[in-house]
Design a protein around this motif. Structure first.
Motif, mmCIF file in Angstrom:
data_model
loop_
_atom_site.group_PDB
_atom_site.id
_atom_site.type_symbol
_atom_site.label_atom_id
_atom_site.label_comp_id
_atom_site.label_asym_id
_atom_site.label_seq_id
_atom_site.Cartn_x
_atom_site.Cartn_y
_atom_site.Cartn_z
ATOM 1 N N ILE A 1 -19.045 -24.400 -45.033
ATOM 2 C CA ILE A 1 -18.065 -23.311 -45.078
ATOM 3 C C ILE A 1 -17.414 -23.165 -43.702
ATOM 4 O O ILE A 1 -16.254 -22.776 -43.598
ATOM 5 C CB ILE A 1 -18.691 -21.994 -45.593
ATOM 6 C CG1 ILE A 1 -17.601 -21.011 -46.004
ATOM 7 C CG2 ILE A 1 -19.620 -21.395 -44.560
ATOM 8 C CD1 ILE A 1 -16.780 -21.417 -47.191
ATOM 9 N N GLU A 2 -18.144 -23.523 -42.645
ATOM 10 C CA GLU A 2 -17.575 -23.474 -41.298
ATOM 11 C C GLU A 2 -16.413 -24.458 -41.165
ATOM 12 O O GLU A 2 -15.412 -24.154 -40.511
ATOM 13 C CB GLU A 2 -18.657 -23.772 -40.249
ATOM 14 C CG GLU A 2 -19.695 -22.671 -40.112
ATOM 15 C CD GLU A 2 -20.785 -22.682 -41.184
ATOM 16 O OE1 GLU A 2 -21.485 -21.664 -41.307
ATOM 17 O OE2 GLU A 2 -20.932 -23.703 -41.895
ATOM 18 N N LYS A 3 -16.537 -25.619 -41.789
ATOM 19 C CA LYS A 3 -15.445 -26.598 -41.765
ATOM 20 C C LYS A 3 -14.241 -26.050 -42.526
ATOM 21 O O LYS A 3 -13.097 -26.195 -42.079
ATOM 22 C CB LYS A 3 -15.915 -27.925 -42.380
ATOM 23 C CG LYS A 3 -14.828 -28.973 -42.496
ATOM 24 C CD LYS A 3 -14.310 -29.414 -41.142
ATOM 25 C CE LYS A 3 -13.300 -30.542 -41.302
ATOM 26 N NZ LYS A 3 -12.685 -30.917 -40.034
ATOM 27 N N VAL A 4 -14.490 -25.409 -43.660
ATOM 28 C CA VAL A 4 -13.397 -24.797 -44.432
ATOM 29 C C VAL A 4 -12.726 -23.724 -43.579
ATOM 30 O O VAL A 4 -11.494 -23.638 -43.531
ATOM 31 C CB VAL A 4 -13.907 -24.212 -45.766
ATOM 32 C CG1 VAL A 4 -12.810 -23.466 -46.487
ATOM 33 C CG2 VAL A 4 -14.473 -25.322 -46.652
ATOM 34 N N GLU A 5 -13.522 -22.928 -42.897
ATOM 35 C CA GLU A 5 -12.978 -21.871 -42.035
ATOM 36 C C GLU A 5 -12.171 -22.474 -40.891
ATOM 37 O O GLU A 5 -11.110 -21.955 -40.529
ATOM 38 C CB GLU A 5 -14.103 -20.982 -41.507
ATOM 39 C CG GLU A 5 -13.661 -19.901 -40.566
ATOM 40 C CD GLU A 5 -12.721 -18.858 -41.157
ATOM 41 O OE1 GLU A 5 -12.160 -18.064 -40.374
ATOM 42 O OE2 GLU A 5 -12.525 -18.810 -42.393
ATOM 43 N N GLU A 6 -12.642 -23.570 -40.338
ATOM 44 C CA GLU A 6 -11.907 -24.263 -39.274
ATOM 45 C C GLU A 6 -10.537 -24.717 -39.785
ATOM 46 O O GLU A 6 -9.520 -24.549 -39.103
ATOM 47 C CB GLU A 6 -12.740 -25.464 -38.821
ATOM 48 C CG GLU A 6 -12.162 -26.281 -37.709
ATOM 49 C CD GLU A 6 -13.057 -27.486 -37.412
ATOM 50 O OE1 GLU A 6 -12.522 -28.623 -37.395
ATOM 51 O OE2 GLU A 6 -14.274 -27.300 -37.206
ATOM 52 N N LEU A 7 -10.506 -25.289 -40.980
ATOM 53 C CA LEU A 7 -9.242 -25.716 -41.586
ATOM 54 C C LEU A 7 -8.333 -24.525 -41.881
ATOM 55 O O LEU A 7 -7.124 -24.593 -41.682
ATOM 56 C CB LEU A 7 -9.514 -26.510 -42.864
ATOM 57 C CG LEU A 7 -10.124 -27.884 -42.669
ATOM 58 C CD1 LEU A 7 -10.636 -28.439 -43.997
ATOM 59 C CD2 LEU A 7 -9.115 -28.827 -42.037
ATOM 60 N N ARG A 8 -8.937 -23.430 -42.331
ATOM 61 C CA ARG A 8 -8.149 -22.223 -42.600
ATOM 62 C C ARG A 8 -7.478 -21.731 -41.324
ATOM 63 O O ARG A 8 -6.284 -21.430 -41.305
ATOM 64 C CB ARG A 8 -9.029 -21.119 -43.185
ATOM 65 C CG ARG A 8 -8.233 -19.864 -43.574
ATOM 66 C CD ARG A 8 -9.094 -18.622 -43.626
ATOM 67 N NE ARG A 8 -9.631 -18.237 -42.332
ATOM 68 C CZ ARG A 8 -8.948 -17.602 -41.373
ATOM 69 N NH1 ARG A 8 -7.676 -17.305 -41.530
ATOM 70 N NH2 ARG A 8 -9.535 -17.272 -40.235
ATOM 71 N N ASP B 1 -2.808 -21.052 -37.792
ATOM 72 C CA ASP B 1 -2.136 -21.250 -36.508
ATOM 73 C C ASP B 1 -0.807 -21.974 -36.683
ATOM 74 O O ASP B 1 0.184 -21.631 -36.041
ATOM 75 C CB ASP B 1 -3.021 -22.051 -35.544
ATOM 76 C CG ASP B 1 -4.184 -21.248 -34.999
ATOM 77 O OD1 ASP B 1 -4.179 -20.004 -35.121
ATOM 78 O OD2 ASP B 1 -5.121 -21.877 -34.458
ATOM 79 N N LYS B 2 -0.793 -22.980 -37.544
ATOM 80 C CA LYS B 2 0.407 -23.802 -37.737
ATOM 81 C C LYS B 2 1.462 -23.127 -38.620
ATOM 82 O O LYS B 2 2.654 -23.237 -38.364
ATOM 83 C CB LYS B 2 0.040 -25.155 -38.357
ATOM 84 C CG LYS B 2 -0.781 -26.033 -37.472
ATOM 85 C CD LYS B 2 0.037 -26.515 -36.295
ATOM 86 C CE LYS B 2 -0.792 -27.417 -35.410
ATOM 87 N NZ LYS B 2 -0.217 -27.610 -34.097
ATOM 88 N N ARG B 3 1.013 -22.445 -39.684
ATOM 89 C CA ARG B 3 1.953 -21.916 -40.674
ATOM 90 C C ARG B 3 1.868 -20.409 -40.863
ATOM 91 O O ARG B 3 2.657 -19.833 -41.596
ATOM 92 C CB ARG B 3 1.713 -22.606 -42.019
ATOM 93 C CG ARG B 3 1.913 -24.116 -41.924
ATOM 94 C CD ARG B 3 1.651 -24.777 -43.231
ATOM 95 N NE ARG B 3 2.620 -24.351 -44.214
ATOM 96 C CZ ARG B 3 3.413 -25.146 -44.905
ATOM 97 N NH1 ARG B 3 3.353 -26.434 -44.693
ATOM 98 N NH2 ARG B 3 4.244 -24.674 -45.791
#
Length: 107
Positions: A79-86, A91-93
């Protein structure tokens, strides 16, 4: 006996047994598991959209989050990886905090 044919939380059989009722279960294979998690996500999302107050809404969001945890794990991530992607995407969009509703874009 009612028929459910759906993915349930791990402790549901134990809870049913404690109530004195009989039940039938089976363990899904990986393909079935993903399919049922996806179906369950729609079920929980519908329950969220039908929630009538904040308490019910938060309960359903917790159910959705549990499914997201299971799906992330199934895709080999935490879930930490999902949160990192979120966070990266935010940040980008951006996120959805500004409540922007796009009407149209000129071609």
């Amino acid at each position: 006996m009612p028929t459910y044919n759906k993915l349930v939380r791990d402790r549901i059989p134990e809870i049913i047994e404690r109530s004195g009722k009989k039940y039938t279960t089976r363990v899904l294979d990986q393909t079935e598991y993903i399919k049922e998690l996806k179906k369950k996500s729609f079920e929980e999302l519908e329950e969220y959209t039908n929630a009538e107050n904040d308490e019910e809404a938060l309960e359903e969001l917790a159910d959705l989050l549990e499914i997201i945890h299971a799906l992330a794990e199934n895709h080999g991530a935490s879930i930490e990886k999902v949160e990192e992607l979120r966070k990266y995407k935010a940040d980008k969009r951006g996120g959805f905090k500004e409540k922007i509703f796009l009407i149209e874009v000129e071609h």
